[in-house]
Design a protein around this motif. Sequence first.
Motif, PDB file in Angstrom:
ATOM      1  N   ARG A   1       1.457   6.792  -6.761  1.00 30.93           N
ATOM      2  CA  ARG A   1       0.313   7.657  -7.073  1.00 30.93           C
ATOM      3  C   ARG A   1       0.606   9.102  -6.684  1.00 30.93           C
ATOM      4  O   ARG A   1       0.147  10.038  -7.345  1.00 30.93           O
TER       5      ARG A   1
ATOM      6  N   SER B   1       0.835  -1.199   0.000  1.00 26.00           N
ATOM      7  CA  SER B   1       0.000   0.000   0.000  1.00 26.00           C
ATOM      8  C   SER B   1       0.871   1.252   0.000  1.00 26.00           C
ATOM      9  O   SER B   1       0.584   2.223  -0.717  1.00 26.00           O
TER      10      SER B   1
ATOM     11  N   ASP C   1      -3.502   3.922 -12.176  1.00 23.54           N
ATOM     12  CA  ASP C   1      -3.246   5.305 -11.767  1.00 23.54           C
ATOM     13  C   ASP C   1      -2.633   6.189 -12.851  1.00 23.54           C
ATOM     14  O   ASP C   1      -2.531   7.393 -12.664  1.00 23.54           O
TER      15      ASP C   1
ATOM     16  N   LYS D   1       0.814   3.995  -3.029  1.00 20.88           N
ATOM     17  CA  LYS D   1       0.441   5.383  -2.756  1.00 20.88           C
ATOM     18  C   LYS D   1       1.597   6.346  -3.019  1.00 20.88           C
ATOM     19  O   LYS D   1       1.382   7.507  -3.378  1.00 20.88           O
TER      20      LYS D   1
END
Length: 458
Positions: free
Chosen positions: A279, A272, A314, A276
């Motif tokens: 992103r 995760s 993304d 992130k």
Amino acid sequence: MADLFDNIPESGIERAAPRAAASATARESVPDGAPRPLADRLRPRTLEEVIGQGQVLGPEAPLGAMLASGTMSSLVFWGPPGVGKTTIARLLADATDLHFEQISAIFTGVADLKKVFEAAKLRRRQGRGTLLFVDEIHRFNKAQQDGFLPHMEDGTILLVGATTENPSFELNAALLSRAQVLVLTRLDLADLERLAQRAEKELGRALPLDGMAREALLEMADGDGRALLNLIEQVAAWKTDVKMGVDALTSRLTKRAAKYDKSGDEHYNLISALHKSVRGSDPDAALYWLARMLTGGEDPRYLARRITRMAVEDIGLADPQAQTICLHAWETYERLGSPEGELALGQAVTYLALAPKSNAGYAAFKAAMAEAKKTGSEPPPKHILNAPTRLMKDQGYGKGYAYDHNAEDAFSGQDYFPEGMRRGVYYLPVDRGHERELKKRVEFFAGLREKRRRGEDG
């Protein structure tokens, strides 16, 4: 309520190894002169001596408030190894004058649990309660976890469970509803330094390390107080009066392996963090989390698949080349293997982090999938159906179809959604990267479609 353990077969996890409770009893009966590990000698004697965990032990924190009010509830301690779960449970028993009983789900079977509960019932009849500490409580299966419930409800035991895994996934809802989950965190460098100073006082001398080596030693512990004390015990045993530097320290000590479980919380937490960071267009953070997973032993093929998914989810059509970069990196890894092929994955992560971002394609696909589920089996409009037989032509298949290449701008503007269904708008490209050009095309065709519609209506 009948004892649920009467109906539970002997657990497959029961072993011939010594029971945790027996081990605890043996430890308490060790003669005064017998050698004891530093971690055992420095075990706190009161809750005030516990280093760290102020978020649960402070005056306004959950345990502080419970002790002040004189009312304790069953608890589940969730946290990494070496942060004081067992110690705090033992000190809670002392603070509340409860008998402390310790078992481990790894070594304890149904027969052992029955004995523990019978002893607790007897103790209760004699006017004393029992704090039952269950280490690795998530290792018990559902039926075994349910077996604790009646004894928690009638006050036979105050349950304190300890787990390194997320209780939301590993513990029964019924058990969780009767216990408060408290999160214990890894010790920070300041906490570890306090622990090191306490160890030096116990040993009667300072560690033979310079400042940089001392900091390196604390970092080697990786937030685990027990690991730090074990490392300090090794360093203290070296016969030297000269302060050693980082190189001398690391040549003698092996760095503690980073805590990482490829199927547990750390696996999901780190992937995760990697996703992130990509992103969020932070290549440095993305590379750090990629490296953390690789050094933890993660399968590079899993990472290659997830990195490719990041490109699709993304970045999408804001940079169509991103998917190609990821697929090439994946293929490069397959050809080179580790560790050389991991560099290709790192380059792909760097490219993704710096690429223009858009989830418009991802969002459009999800919206289309939701609409498809909602509209069931609506057929396509007849004008776009093929009619290879006369019967199908008689049914109107293909009638009125406009061949786009024959239309002005090679665009007929016909409706391709099911008859009677309102036209859906799912793809909303952003004004970034290659999607800036795609947005112009979407708007161009939307304008032409409206122009054709007005012309047909007119």
